[in-house]
Design a protein around this motif. Structure first.
Motif, short mmCIF file in Angstrom:
data_model
loop_
_atom_site.label_atom_id
_atom_site.label_comp_id
_atom_site.label_asym_id
_atom_site.label_seq_id
_atom_site.Cartn_x
_atom_site.Cartn_y
_atom_site.Cartn_z
N ILE A 1 46.90 39.21 43.09
CA ILE A 1 45.98 38.28 42.44
C ILE A 1 46.63 36.91 42.47
O ILE A 1 47.71 36.71 41.92
N SER A 2 45.97 35.95 43.16
CA SER A 2 46.63 34.66 43.34
C SER A 2 46.43 33.76 42.14
O SER A 2 47.34 33.04 41.75
N ASP A 3 45.27 33.79 41.53
CA ASP A 3 45.03 32.84 40.44
C ASP A 3 43.87 33.34 39.57
O ASP A 3 42.77 33.54 40.05
N LEU A 4 44.16 33.55 38.29
CA LEU A 4 43.11 34.03 37.38
C LEU A 4 43.50 33.66 35.96
O LEU A 4 44.65 33.82 35.56
N SER A 5 42.53 33.10 35.21
CA SER A 5 42.81 32.75 33.82
C SER A 5 41.87 33.51 32.90
O SER A 5 40.67 33.63 33.18
N LYS B 1 40.00 47.07 46.10
CA LYS B 1 41.23 47.29 46.86
C LYS B 1 42.34 46.33 46.45
O LYS B 1 43.02 45.73 47.29
N GLY B 2 42.49 46.13 45.15
CA GLY B 2 43.59 45.32 44.65
C GLY B 2 43.39 43.82 44.77
O GLY B 2 44.33 43.06 44.56
N ARG B 3 42.20 43.37 45.15
CA ARG B 3 41.95 41.93 45.26
C ARG B 3 40.76 41.55 44.38
O ARG B 3 39.83 42.33 44.23
N VAL B 4 40.82 40.32 43.82
CA VAL B 4 39.67 39.81 43.07
C VAL B 4 38.63 39.32 44.07
O VAL B 4 38.92 38.43 44.87
#
Lengths: 336, 256
Positions: free
Chosen positions: B19-23, B213-216
């Protein structure tokens, strides 16, 4: 299961005070019976000069029966508290205090000393060291698999098998005379108890018991699944090691002086949980006192049942196993 | 409390979560949805410190999650597992009391204040009469509630719940979700949960995070991002969304 005749609070107090009453009562039992008043008089005689008792009474009480019963008290408490703590830690009520290879390590140590080292190295010390080595080995081999209790238990099984094989090897080379004293040790025995045993092993047993008593509530939390334990903010690895260390010290010290006395650490905590439920704030202290009572009673039986003495390890198994079957049948698993 | 995720990576032998960026922001209910094996539970476990993650990938109110000690972390974050697994049949109150562990030194059993907080937590979820019941007597709905009560006794501002409604009947499901909503409104808790039921997920959360699959794949307000094409892409099955008075109903495997 709640008793219909007696409030649970009163039951708790009875269980807490039971071993002290039993201790006094048992001091009078033996080939030379003493009345309760004689027992109390003898116990007080060193402190109050006005009380005079025959020299023989003092010898029987202070040299023979008191060290033996004190040892039974301490060993019963140590084994039961260790068993109860490990059952909580391993989240399994069927685990006993020897699960991590302790008993076979101790047996091998005693065998080494009795068969090869003769008088040079006391079997108690050898048993203690090898018991701690066995558990330490299990922890090292299982390594950092902190979440895998099964790994730890399986490693314990392997370690037990390994030391049993070593024990057989020593037995194979032993002289008949050494074998006899080894078998005597393996059966678990209180008959040779002296104050020296208590001075040597007592502090370690007491230390282990006190640490586990202090951790009693923590053991409730540790008995949950590992994820929950961690999510509740517990340093699982540290506290697991602490519990294992305390239980190992107490059990190894007990085993080193009396040999292997089986089933105490399994049956006593079950009995206690059946009476008061699984809350370790009660289970741990009550396991100590009920365990002490159980071993004092068992010792009374070994001394008075027949004209010769039955090793207490045999008796605890003979009482323990049928009692355990009855408990399992009667209560299913509701008190867990 | 805000949760910020930056370049979070976690690997299992045949699975990777990236996950690269999530708030995730304060006082909101965020629901993670996605097919089985998408990594929903793994993500929750990474965020609650149950799995080891690289330093500098998750921040709680600005501080790196990996620098927090277990006890500190548990005072900020509580994690409600999917099922209550206790081998021993504790009393409900004693079980809820275990939520206080993070506040108690190693050798201290809980005191009167902890007892009080545990009782208040039970009252809040409406099970104050259950204090002396045993865990094994509870229904699965009651067990979920007791798990939430324990999290409340933990007094953490962030609450993670792993599939809190699985295997519950509709009444219990709604009760739990309304309780979660109430916690976010009344106690201003930051709540992240995983759900399988997309309709209730859309109805009860302010934010949805779609994971595959593990990605947003997508995240945002339910009304904006939940489209037929997105759902089809995520679940590999066709969907028809029916809007009725603001509620979204889904037909799955729908053939035109």
């Amino acid at each position: 299961m709640k008793s219909k005749f007696i409030s649970s609070q009163r039951l708790t107090w009875i269980m807490l005070l039971l071993p002290f009453g039993l201790l006094l009562f048992s001091l009078g039992l033996g080939p030379y019976p003493l009345s309760p008043s004689d027992v109390i008089k003898t116990l007080l005689s060193p402190f109050i000069s006005a009380i005079n008792v025959p020299e023989a009474f003092s010898v029987i009480i202070f040299r023979i029966r008191l060290p033996r019963l004190c040892l039974a008290f301490l060993v019963g408490a140590a084994l039961s508290v260790s068993g109860a703590s490990l059952q909580a830690l391993f989240k399994n009520p069927l685990i006993n205090e020897y699960i991590l290879g302790l008993s076979s390590g101790a047996a091998f140590g005693a065998a080494l000393s009795l068969v090869f080292l003769g008088q040079n190295f006391p079997p108690q010390l050898a048993a203690f060291i090898l018991a701690v080595v066995a558990v330490g080995g299990v922890l090292l081999i299982a390594g950092h698999s902190e979440t895998h209790l099964i790994t730890l238990i399986l490693t314990g099984v392997i370690m037990t098998a390994f030391f049993s094989a070593l024990l057989s090897l020593v037995e194979y080379f032993a002289s008949p005379y050494a074998l006899q004293s080894l078998f005597f040790w393996l059966m678990g025995n209180l008959s040779l108890a002296t104050w020296k045993d208590i001075i040597l092993a007592g502090p370690l047993m007491t230390f282990g018991i006190i640490v586990l008593l202090l951790l009693r509530w923590r053991l409730n939390v540790l008995s949950l699944s590992d994820d929950q334990v961690k999510a509740l903010g517990i340093n699982l690895r540290l506290e697991k090691i602490l519990v294992i260390l305390a239980a190992t010290l107490a059990t190894a010290a007990a085993t080193s002086v009396v040999g292997i006395i089986g089933w105490v650490g399994l049956i006593v905590p079950h009995l206690v949980r059946m009476m008061v439920g699984p809350d370790n704030r009660l289970v741990i202290p009550l396991s100590a006192t009920v365990g002490a009572s159980f071993l004092i009673l068992a010792d009374d039986l070994t001394r008075n049942l027949a004209s010769f003495e039955i090793p207490i390890g045999i008796l605890t198994s003979l009482i323990g196993i049928p009692l355990f079957i009855v408990l399992l049948k009667k209560t299913q698993r509701v008190w867990l | 409390m805000n949760i910020k995720i930056k370049q979070l990576k976690f690997n299992y032998p045949n699975f990777s979560l990236e996950i690269s960026d999530l708030s995730l922001t304060e006082g909101r209910v965020t629901t993670i949805v996605g097919p089985n094996g998408a990594g929903k539970t793994t993500l929750l476990k990474c965020l609650s410190g149950l799995l080891t993650i690289p330093p500098g990938s998750v921040f709680i109110n600005g501080s790196d999650l990996t620098t927090l000690k277990g006890g500190q972390r548990a005072q900020l974050i509580s994690y409600v597992p999917q099922e209550m697994t206790s081998i021993f049949n504790y009393k409900v109150l004693d079980f809820v009391l275990m939520g206080r562990a993070a506040y108690l030194p190693l050798f201290s059993p809980p005191g009167e204040k902890d007892q009080q907080l545990a009782r208040e937590a039970l009252t809040y979820i409406g099970l104050n009469n259950y204090a002396q019941r045993s865990l094994f007597e509870l229904s699965s709905g009651e067990r979920r509630l007791v798990l939430i009560a324990r999290a409340l006794a933990q007094q953490a501002q962030i609450l993670f719940l792993d599939e809190p409604t699985t295997f519950l009947d509709p009444k219990n499901e709604i009760e739990i979700l309304q309780l979660i909503k109430k916690l976010s409104l009344e106690m201003k808790k930051t709540i992240v949960l995983t759900l399988h039921n997309l309709e209730v997920a859309a109805a009860y959360s302010e934010r949805l995070v779609f994971l595959k699959k593990g990605r947003v794949i997508a995240w945002g307000e339910p009304a904006e991002i939940m489209t037929e094409s997105l759902l089809a892409k995520i679940y590999d099955v066709s969907f028809k969304i029916i809007d009725w008075q603001g509620h979204k109903f889904l037909l799955k495997g729908h053939q035109e």
